[in-house]
Design a protein around this motif. Sequence first.
Motif, PDB file in Angstrom:
ATOM      1  N   LEU A  98      39.468  38.623  31.469  1.00  0.00           N
ATOM      2  CA  LEU A  98      39.399  40.065  31.228  1.00  0.00           C
ATOM      3  C   LEU A  98      39.563  40.407  29.748  1.00  0.00           C
ATOM      4  N   ARG A  99      39.049  41.565  29.385  1.00  0.00           N
ATOM      5  CA  ARG A  99      39.194  42.055  28.009  1.00  0.00           C
ATOM      6  C   ARG A  99      40.641  42.457  27.732  1.00  0.00           C
ATOM      7  N   ASP A 100      41.036  42.310  26.479  1.00  0.00           N
ATOM      8  CA  ASP A 100      42.359  42.759  26.036  1.00  0.00           C
ATOM      9  C   ASP A 100      42.290  44.211  25.574  1.00  0.00           C
ATOM     10  N   GLY A 101      43.387  44.927  25.753  1.00  0.00           N
ATOM     11  CA  GLY A 101      43.557  46.231  25.123  1.00  0.00           C
ATOM     12  C   GLY A 101      42.751  47.374  25.693  1.00  0.00           C
ATOM     13  N   VAL A 102      42.190  47.237  26.878  1.00  0.00           N
ATOM     14  CA  VAL A 102      41.455  48.343  27.510  1.00  0.00           C
ATOM     15  C   VAL A 102      42.468  49.346  28.053  1.00  0.00           C
ATOM     16  N   GLN A 103      42.331  50.610  27.663  1.00  0.00           N
ATOM     17  CA  GLN A 103      43.308  51.640  28.033  1.00  0.00           C
ATOM     18  C   GLN A 103      42.815  52.486  29.202  1.00  0.00           C
ATOM     19  N   ILE A 117      45.097  45.297  33.130  1.00  0.00           N
ATOM     20  CA  ILE A 117      45.418  43.880  33.321  1.00  0.00           C
ATOM     21  C   ILE A 117      44.886  43.413  34.673  1.00  0.00           C
ATOM     22  N   ALA A 118      45.094  42.144  34.964  1.00  0.00           N
ATOM     23  CA  ALA A 118      44.570  41.550  36.192  1.00  0.00           C
ATOM     24  C   ALA A 118      45.122  42.234  37.446  1.00  0.00           C
ATOM     25  N   GLU A 119      46.351  42.716  37.374  1.00  0.00           N
ATOM     26  CA  GLU A 119      46.968  43.388  38.520  1.00  0.00           C
ATOM     27  C   GLU A 119      46.117  44.571  38.993  1.00  0.00           C
ATOM     28  N   ASP A 120      45.434  45.243  38.069  1.00  0.00           N
ATOM     29  CA  ASP A 120      44.600  46.387  38.428  1.00  0.00           C
ATOM     30  C   ASP A 120      43.366  45.946  39.216  1.00  0.00           C
ATOM     31  N   VAL A 121      42.802  44.806  38.860  1.00  0.00           N
ATOM     32  CA  VAL A 121      41.657  44.270  39.585  1.00  0.00           C
ATOM     33  C   VAL A 121      42.070  43.888  41.001  1.00  0.00           C
ATOM     34  N   VAL A 122      43.202  43.220  41.117  1.00  0.00           N
ATOM     35  CA  VAL A 122      43.701  42.806  42.432  1.00  0.00           C
ATOM     36  C   VAL A 122      43.912  44.024  43.323  1.00  0.00           C
ATOM     37  N   PHE A 123      44.570  45.057  42.792  1.00  0.00           N
ATOM     38  CA  PHE A 123      44.801  46.265  43.591  1.00  0.00           C
ATOM     39  C   PHE A 123      43.489  46.910  44.023  1.00  0.00           C
ATOM     40  N   SER A 124      42.541  47.046  43.105  1.00  0.00           N
ATOM     41  CA  SER A 124      41.290  47.750  43.388  1.00  0.00           C
ATOM     42  C   SER A 124      40.511  47.108  44.525  1.00  0.00           C
ATOM     43  N   ASP A 163      47.873  37.765  33.211  1.00  0.00           N
ATOM     44  CA  ASP A 163      47.495  39.152  32.953  1.00  0.00           C
ATOM     45  C   ASP A 163      46.017  39.335  32.649  1.00  0.00           C
ATOM     46  N   HIS A 164      45.349  38.279  32.225  1.00  0.00           N
ATOM     47  CA  HIS A 164      43.960  38.419  31.816  1.00  0.00           C
ATOM     48  C   HIS A 164      43.006  37.495  32.568  1.00  0.00           C
TER      49      HIS A 164
END
Length: 539
Positions: A98-103, A117-124, A163-164
């Motif tokens: 994953l890309r770093d620093g995406v807000q 971070i990766a946690e957001d992908v897992v949740f989605s 995280d990435h």
Amino acid sequence: MKALLNISLGLCGLIFLTGCEDKVDHSKVRQDGFVYCDQGRPGTFNPQLVDGGITVESIAPQLFDTLLTLNPGTHQPVQNLAKHWSVNEEGTEYTFILRDGVQFQTTKWFTPTRPFIAEDVVFSFNRIIDSGNPFHEVGGSVYPWFAGIDFANLVEKVEALDDHTVRFTLTRPDNSFLSNISTAHAPIYSAEYAAQLLFSDHKLAIDTHPVGTGPFYLDEYQVADLVRLKRHENYWRGPVEMSQVVFDISHRGAGALAKLLRNECDVLNSPISSQIPVILEEDSIVLQAKPAMNVAFVAINTQHKALSDPRVRKALNLAINRDNILEAVYFGTGEKAYSLLPPSSWAHQKDQTQVRYDRNYARALLRDAGYQQGLELTMAVPLEPRVYNPSPRKTAELIQANLADIGVKLNLLTDDRVDRQELANIESVDLLLTGWVGNTGDPDNYLRPLLSCTSKREGLNLSMWCNDDFDFILDLALEVSEPRYRLNLYRQAQNILNEEVPVIPIAHGQKYQAHNDSLTGFRTSPFNAQPFDQVVRLK
């Protein structure tokens, strides 16, 4: 969808959204943004919960990013939030860097404390595939587009390695997996925002008041009037030029065109074909056209006694004069459909023997099936113009006249908007005039959601047709990697459809967008609208 709408209305003016009684000032908006007129209205802001419409086709690409996107020319997946990926030899494990620093967006209802971070992908994705996820049931636990491609049974697990780094483990190889997660149906949500809503017991707000990483965030929603998006100042590609975009959803058809001509809106998405000559006469309006990945078709309820006979279904297919429909409805801008797959699909098959206008043969087939004395059927007709069918009422009336010519009386049931899931449960509907907008260039994206046995079990296969040989071919086509073998398999699948005729393909529409010549930077795609991050006003 009704529950989502009620929540949105209830929260409007209480906590989250403001300006619920204000009317849009178009001249003010145009000072630092633009007004986008569309032909539909959102029932939700979550593209996971729908299989088409304005949310997926126009709004979601502004609010959300996906792991990958599809190249408009090659239709192949390219990097987006994921900058690299790899696949194991078996084709069952996909690892994404994953890309770093995406807000994430800062809104009136959420302020992020960390980047993507990766946690957001897992949740989605877990929300879709894991019935135990606390957000799975929100919105009715129906994910129609994903159900149609059997996504929950395909993805065994999604895990964050760090995280990435994210890894998807599949239950079987699937050549369409990367394309499917590149569509607007697969947005990345904030797991941090979800945790906040879970703690405060406001889970419904994740869909009515979304948070993504896209170039714009949701600022205001006035039901049946407008959707206002504001610029995401921390957008990872850099802040966009326009500070706001207003989706004007108050008018449809001729009303939206009138607003474009009066400079009350800057963009008209998917104008109907009859409006094209008027638009072309305006020097200040730019018309963009692109062959679209879509199809208009008639779904046949194969559970109906007469329609369970393939001879009757073939008769209906042969009775329809597609040339007349193209001339009267599409004004020469569409293409005759010989298959569900559009001509731009690499697996498109043009079978002029099976798909043609032949009313004498149609009458003979009806006579052979025992219906020489006539047949009476009902067809549901949603009236909202779509890119695949600019005038459903006129199309239905032409089909009605064609069928009357072979002794079939067709009664039309019309409504402004028809929900596919609701129609699947209406036993009195024998035929349904509908269509499909492709979200990827893969043939599986058309054939599986519309006609597979899994789609039938999910209530999304409106023909109520299930063929094990057809499903076996589709499954095999996802596992083989040699292009010529896949092509041969999809041709076999189309041959089955030509013999069984569970649907009657009608036409493929052209994708149009008209905009004021003071704007530039709109990117065209055969799929959904592209992000407006490059749009600027020249004067």
